[in-house]
Design a protein around this motif. Structure first.
Motif, PDB file in Angstrom:
ATOM      1  N   SER B 186       0.654  -1.206  -0.117  1.00  0.00           N
ATOM      2  CA  SER B 186       0.168  -0.181   0.063  1.00  0.00           C
ATOM      3  C   SER B 186       0.667   1.353   0.126  1.00  0.00           C
ATOM      4  N   TYR B 187       2.209   1.187  -0.222  1.00  0.00           N
ATOM      5  CA  TYR B 187       3.032   2.207   0.022  1.00  0.00           C
ATOM      6  C   TYR B 187       4.022   2.387  -1.112  1.00  0.00           C
ATOM      7  N   GLN B 188       3.908   3.387  -1.694  1.00  0.00           N
ATOM      8  CA  GLN B 188       4.795   3.595  -3.127  1.00  0.00           C
ATOM      9  C   GLN B 188       6.046   4.832  -2.644  1.00  0.00           C
ATOM     10  N   PRO B 189       7.101   4.619  -2.159  1.00  0.00           N
ATOM     11  CA  PRO B 189       7.592   5.742  -1.678  1.00  0.00           C
ATOM     12  C   PRO B 189       8.281   6.578  -2.772  1.00  0.00           C
ATOM     13  N   ALA B 190       8.666   6.273  -4.096  1.00  0.00           N
ATOM     14  CA  ALA B 190       8.769   7.188  -4.990  1.00  0.00           C
ATOM     15  C   ALA B 190       8.058   6.982  -6.313  1.00  0.00           C
ATOM     16  N   PRO B 191       7.300   7.923  -6.878  1.00  0.00           N
ATOM     17  CA  PRO B 191       6.311   7.738  -7.764  1.00  0.00           C
ATOM     18  C   PRO B 191       7.437   7.555  -8.993  1.00  0.00           C
ATOM     19  N   PRO B 192       7.321   6.751 -10.048  1.00  0.00           N
ATOM     20  CA  PRO B 192       7.983   6.718 -11.315  1.00  0.00           C
ATOM     21  C   PRO B 192       8.007   8.162 -12.000  1.00  0.00           C
ATOM     22  N   LEU B 193       9.323   8.505 -12.468  1.00  0.00           N
ATOM     23  CA  LEU B 193       9.224   9.647 -13.144  1.00  0.00           C
ATOM     24  C   LEU B 193       8.445   9.592 -14.516  1.00  0.00           C
ATOM     25  N   ASP B 194       7.932  10.799 -14.598  1.00  0.00           N
ATOM     26  CA  ASP B 194       7.139  10.839 -16.119  1.00  0.00           C
ATOM     27  C   ASP B 194       7.971  11.487 -17.090  1.00  0.00           C
ATOM     28  N   LEU B 195       8.487  10.806 -17.976  1.00  0.00           N
ATOM     29  CA  LEU B 195       9.512  11.468 -18.817  1.00  0.00           C
ATOM     30  C   LEU B 195       9.056  12.573 -19.851  1.00  0.00           C
ATOM     31  N   THR B 196       7.634  12.390 -20.124  1.00  0.00           N
ATOM     32  CA  THR B 196       7.146  13.542 -21.032  1.00  0.00           C
ATOM     33  C   THR B 196       7.477  14.927 -20.346  1.00  0.00           C
ATOM     34  N   GLN B 197       7.068  14.823 -19.012  1.00  0.00           N
ATOM     35  CA  GLN B 197       6.742  16.035 -18.217  1.00  0.00           C
ATOM     36  C   GLN B 197       8.462  16.598 -18.007  1.00  0.00           C
ATOM     37  N   VAL B 198       9.506  15.355 -17.856  1.00  0.00           N
ATOM     38  CA  VAL B 198      10.686  16.111 -17.760  1.00  0.00           C
ATOM     39  C   VAL B 198      11.102  16.696 -19.172  1.00  0.00           C
ATOM     40  N   GLN B 199      10.718  16.223 -20.209  1.00  0.00           N
ATOM     41  CA  GLN B 199      10.971  16.955 -21.463  1.00  0.00           C
ATOM     42  C   GLN B 199      10.323  18.170 -21.554  1.00  0.00           C
ATOM     43  N   ASP B 306       8.863  17.239  -6.914  1.00  0.00           N
ATOM     44  CA  ASP B 306       8.775  16.658  -5.323  1.00  0.00           C
ATOM     45  C   ASP B 306       8.480  15.238  -5.306  1.00  0.00           C
ATOM     46  N   ILE B 307       9.125  14.781  -4.454  1.00  0.00           N
ATOM     47  CA  ILE B 307       8.728  13.019  -4.326  1.00  0.00           C
ATOM     48  C   ILE B 307       7.315  12.898  -3.362  1.00  0.00           C
ATOM     49  N   ASP B 308       6.658  14.055  -2.783  1.00  0.00           N
ATOM     50  CA  ASP B 308       5.396  13.795  -2.402  1.00  0.00           C
ATOM     51  C   ASP B 308       4.408  14.556  -3.207  1.00  0.00           C
ATOM     52  N   THR B 309       3.682  13.734  -3.745  1.00  0.00           N
ATOM     53  CA  THR B 309       2.689  13.978  -5.030  1.00  0.00           C
ATOM     54  C   THR B 309       1.639  14.874  -4.238  1.00  0.00           C
ATOM     55  N   SER B 310       1.411  14.748  -3.120  1.00  0.00           N
ATOM     56  CA  SER B 310       0.443  15.778  -2.376  1.00  0.00           C
ATOM     57  C   SER B 310       0.960  17.162  -2.029  1.00  0.00           C
ATOM     58  N   VAL B 320       4.271  22.520 -14.702  1.00  0.00           N
ATOM     59  CA  VAL B 320       4.916  21.229 -15.179  1.00  0.00           C
ATOM     60  C   VAL B 320       5.379  20.285 -13.726  1.00  0.00           C
ATOM     61  N   PRO B 321       4.251  19.490 -13.332  1.00  0.00           N
ATOM     62  CA  PRO B 321       4.547  18.602 -12.119  1.00  0.00           C
ATOM     63  C   PRO B 321       5.563  17.360 -12.630  1.00  0.00           C
ATOM     64  N   ILE B 322       6.489  17.306 -11.736  1.00  0.00           N
ATOM     65  CA  ILE B 322       7.438  16.119 -11.659  1.00  0.00           C
ATOM     66  C   ILE B 322       7.598  15.473 -10.454  1.00  0.00           C
ATOM     67  N   CYS B 323       6.631  14.610 -10.467  1.00  0.00           N
ATOM     68  CA  CYS B 323       6.806  13.549  -9.122  1.00  0.00           C
ATOM     69  C   CYS B 323       7.616  12.545  -9.182  1.00  0.00           C
ATOM     70  N   GLY B 324       8.507  12.666  -7.945  1.00  0.00           N
ATOM     71  CA  GLY B 324       9.600  11.724  -7.968  1.00  0.00           C
ATOM     72  C   GLY B 324      10.979  12.206  -7.025  1.00  0.00           C
ATOM     73  N   ASP B 325      11.971  11.236  -6.954  1.00  0.00           N
ATOM     74  CA  ASP B 325      13.120  11.658  -6.441  1.00  0.00           C
ATOM     75  C   ASP B 325      13.794  12.763  -7.026  1.00  0.00           C
ATOM     76  N   ALA B 326      14.416  13.643  -6.368  1.00  0.00           N
ATOM     77  CA  ALA B 326      14.975  14.907  -6.914  1.00  0.00           C
ATOM     78  C   ALA B 326      16.176  14.595  -7.484  1.00  0.00           C
ATOM     79  N   ARG B 327      17.111  13.517  -7.043  1.00  0.00           N
ATOM     80  CA  ARG B 327      18.189  13.028  -7.814  1.00  0.00           C
ATOM     81  C   ARG B 327      17.893  12.491  -9.136  1.00  0.00           C
TER      82      ARG B 327
END
Lengths: 179, 565
Positions: B186-199, B306-310, B320-327
């Motif tokens: 029930s816990y997803q620490p880091a959502p996978p990066l959306d590469l479209t948004q990264v572009q 940000d890693i925290d979607t909320s 442009v929202p990018i959910c995921g680990d900053a690194r």
């Protein structure tokens, strides 16, 4: 302000309800109705909560619920997206009910049914939207009085074809076995 | 030791802590934690237990430890009042994304719900202020629950976890076996990066004329300091920091434009409302950073990583929202960026910097007459430590001065209470920081108010002979509240005047080397002596009574409405 239905799937463990309600409390949101039961998937519980708020707020609330560790998924919907139902029970005086004119047409008009009857009282059941169960309550109150009345929280199902939770669970399971 | 038969639950707890890589815990025993402490008696060679003087101190110390080391901080306390005394620290850790595991003793499970002696509903109380809170009532559950706690506390957006351990779970026997928890469905620490948004983000940055990067603690938490530096250097991006993001890039880096927010630097605050693309990384647009949201960066196209979607879209609308680990996000962005310099835009910061330097910084850090100022004390300490110390602060004027006028050579050099603003945080957090970074100089800047909220922890310093440098910036006022009263409440100093004890005498009572300074001429030498001294030292500095922290953006005001004094 609009009525939103928040649907939440969680692990079936102690204390999940408290985790959810505190998020409503922080934003001073009143929970209008609440229904909790086991879902189609063993070990997963489903919460259906309705609340009056704005879309902006409900969006944030759902995200904050969704991020709790024990929550599998949280969504929100408006009535247009949902098939929803409540159940209401009405306890009436049996002698007054029997003596009332047009009992049969009343039952047909509201699509209600008699659940229980004895010498003292009759219990009617009606399923429907809030307005419908309320209309029957008001008519009965005016005509013979209602001894007791109870309405359940809303239960709802989305109109879209996709069962989002099962997809998500399948993916989680797949990711898990991969690891 | 991954398996061991027929041991007490309390020993299973310690074995699991060792498996999770714990070597230091902060705590305070009590009735419902005695079995844990009894087991600990046999593990002192592997687990260092630091006996604090109040449970709040245990949690703040664990926070300080976690913040400088990057490891999970651990606190152990008893039930009832022991547990309730941890609440402030737990709430602070949630706000500031600090990984903690707080283990609270609990009455035997047969007594739960009966108002037993020292029973309190720890789970009910801590659920709103933890990432996860769980009660363990059986010894068989201990290994799993503790491992789960470490997984939750340390992954994704880190945070505090409470494990409430009933006495019967501690004393009951169990055949111990440990498997590290690495997955919770029930816990997803880091959502996978959306590469479209990264572009999309990369295209925006490449086209930007006046880009500005806002960095929070997310960079430090995801170990992305090197990626950040490469990112801003490649695209020529000026970068500013939240309080918790400070030290993610060295102070002397030419693209480092300083601190954001209410008492931040003039340049980045003004430029926030002048940039065309705002790139926020691992920060959450706190109101102390944004001021009035309606007038905050209305012209900017906002990229939020940000890693925290909320957190995305919570306060500031995001293009442009990018959910995921900053690194991961910065690493993905990097190859898509075109090298750029933005010379004209960078040059536009100079006039703001000069204005602030002349009106605020120089008078505060290099005064030549009048009483000692907080800023000059901080500057001298920073210089004496080669800008390489861990700067721990309390809350209030001392905090803002310490953060503004310390300079930082490397990451994880700042330990401060950002979100909750907890007075009393400084001293115990400094104790934890010293255990977390034993080879670094730890300087705790505190005020006369905050110091007295947790100064009992001088006892911990005495017992551990811990080399912590404590600088009490004493103005005999609750300075920040007094500043607000002066500015916004017609100088009605309601309940902000402090009649203070002799802080040096208090330090001396604990056997801590100390000096009191009230004359400017003595200050540099006293600071040098403090840093040279091999052991704990308390430097009490009598500073200007009615000093002000400037620049200041009044609460709820537009970020460009900056008071300079």
């Amino acid at each position: 302000m609009k009525l939103y239905t928040v649907i939440i799937f969680s692990e079936n463990i102690v204390g999940v309800l408290n985790q959810i309600t505190v998020i409503f409390t922080r934003r001073q949101l009143n929970i209008e109705t609440l229904s909790v039961s086991p879902s189609a998937i063993t070990g997963i519980h489903k919460f259906t909560i309705t609340t009056f708020t704005t879309e902006e707020t409900v969006k944030k609330v759902v995200k904050q619920i969704d991020k709790r560790v024990d929550i599998l998924k949280a969504y929100y919907n408006t009535d247009e997206d949902l098939v929803h139902q409540e159940i209401a029970l009405y306890k009436l005086s049996a002698p007054l009910f029997v003596a009332m004119d047009g009992v049969e047409s009343l039952i047909r008009k509201y699509d209600a049914r008699v659940l229980f009857i004895n010498a003292d009282c009759v219990v009617l059941e009606k399923n429907g939207h809030y307005d419908e169960t309320q209309a029957l309550f008001e008519e009965l109150s005016a005509r013979i009085g209602v001894l007791q009345f109870i309405r359940s929280g809303r239960i709802a199902i989305t109109k879209s074809k996709i069962e989002r939770l099962s997809d998500m669970l399948a993916k989680l399971q797949q990711d898990f076995t991969k690891n | 030791m991954k398996e061991k038969t027929h041991i007490a639950g309390s020993e299973a707890l310690l074995l699991t802590l060792l498996e999770e890589g714990v070597d230091t815990v902060f705590g305070y025993p009590g009735g419902q934690a005695i079995p844990i402490y009894d087991s600990l008696y046999d593990y002192t060679d592997r687990l260092k237990h630091v006996l604090v003087r109040h449970e709040q101190g245990a949690v703040h110390a664990a926070q300080g430890y976690a913040r400088v080391s990057g490891k999970v901080g651990v606190a152990i306390v008893t039930s009832g009042p022991g547990a309730t005394n941890t609440i402030t620290g737990i709430a602070d850790a949630l706000m500031d994304s600090t990984p903690l595991v707080v283990i609270t003793g609990q009455v035997p499970s047969s007594l739960l719900g009966s108002d037993a002696f020292q029973e309190v509903d720890v789970i009910g109380i801590t659920q709103p202020i933890t990432k996860w809170a769980y009660q363990v009532r059986k010894p068989e559950e201990i290994a799993y629950a503790i491992s789960r706690a470490f997984h939750i506390a340390s992954t994704g957006r880190p945070g505090p976890v409470v494990i409430d351990l009933s006495k019967d779970a501690q004393v009951g026997t169990v055949d111990y076996s440990y498997t590290k928890v690495t997955h919770i469905r029930s816990y997803q620490p880091a959502p996978p990066l959306d590469l479209t948004q990264v572009q999309v983000a990369a295209d925006l940055i490449n086209a930007a004329v006046r880009p500005l990067v806002l960095v929070g603690q997310g960079i430090i938490l995801s170990h992305a300091e090197a990626e950040l530096q490469t990112f801003v250097e490649k695209a020529g991006l000026p970068v500013a920091f939240t309080v918790l993001g400070l030290s993610a890039l060295p102070s002397n880096h030419p693209l480092n434009k300083g601190m954001l927010g209410m008492h931040g630097n003039v340049g980045p605050n003004r430029k926030t409302n002048n940039c065309d693309v705002l790139i926020a990384v691992g920060m959450r647009f706190d109101d102390r950073v944004t001021g009035d949201l309606k007038t905050y960066a209305p012209q900017a196209r906002v990229i939020h990583i940000d890693i925290d979607t909320s957190e995305i879209g919570k306060n500031v609308p995001v293009m442009v929202p990018i959910c995921g680990d900053a690194r991961q996000a910065l690493s993905a962005l990097l190859p898509l960026l075109r090298p750029a310099t933005h010379d004209e835009w960078l040059a536009a910061f100079v006039s703001d910097e000069e204005e602030e330097e002349n009106k605020v910084i120089r008078p505060e850090t290099h005064p030549d007459k009048g009483p000692i100022k907080m800023g000059e004390v901080v500057r001298l300490v920073s210089e004496a430590t080669g800008h390489d110390a861990v700067v721990v602060t309390d809350v209030g004027q001392n905090q803002m001065m310490a953060l503004r006028y310390s300079r930082y050579n490397r990451s994880r050099s700042v330990v401060t209470s950002g979100g909750l603003g907890t007075m009393g945080f400084g001293l115990p957090a400094a104790i934890g920081a010293k255990f977390g970074a034993p080879h670094r100089t730890v300087c705790c800047f505190t005020g006369d108010g905050g110091f007295q909220m947790t100064m009992q922890e001088l006892g911990t310093i005495l017992q551990e002979q811990l080399n912590v440098k404590i600088i009490v910036l004493n103005n005999d006022y609750l300075g920040m509240v007094r500043q607000w009263q002066e500015l916004f409440f017609h100088s009605r100093y309601s309940a902000t005047v402090m009649v203070n004890p002799d802080f040096a005498a208090i330090a001396a009572a604990y056997g801590i080397a100390t000096r009191t300074v009230s004359r400017r001429e003595e200050l540099p030498e006293a600071v040098e002596a403090m840093i040279r001294h091999d052991g704990p030292f308390l430097l009490a500095v009598q500073v200007e009574p009615c000093g002000m922290v400037y620049p200041m953006v009044p609460a709820g005001s537009c970020i460009t409405n900056i008071l300079l004094g």
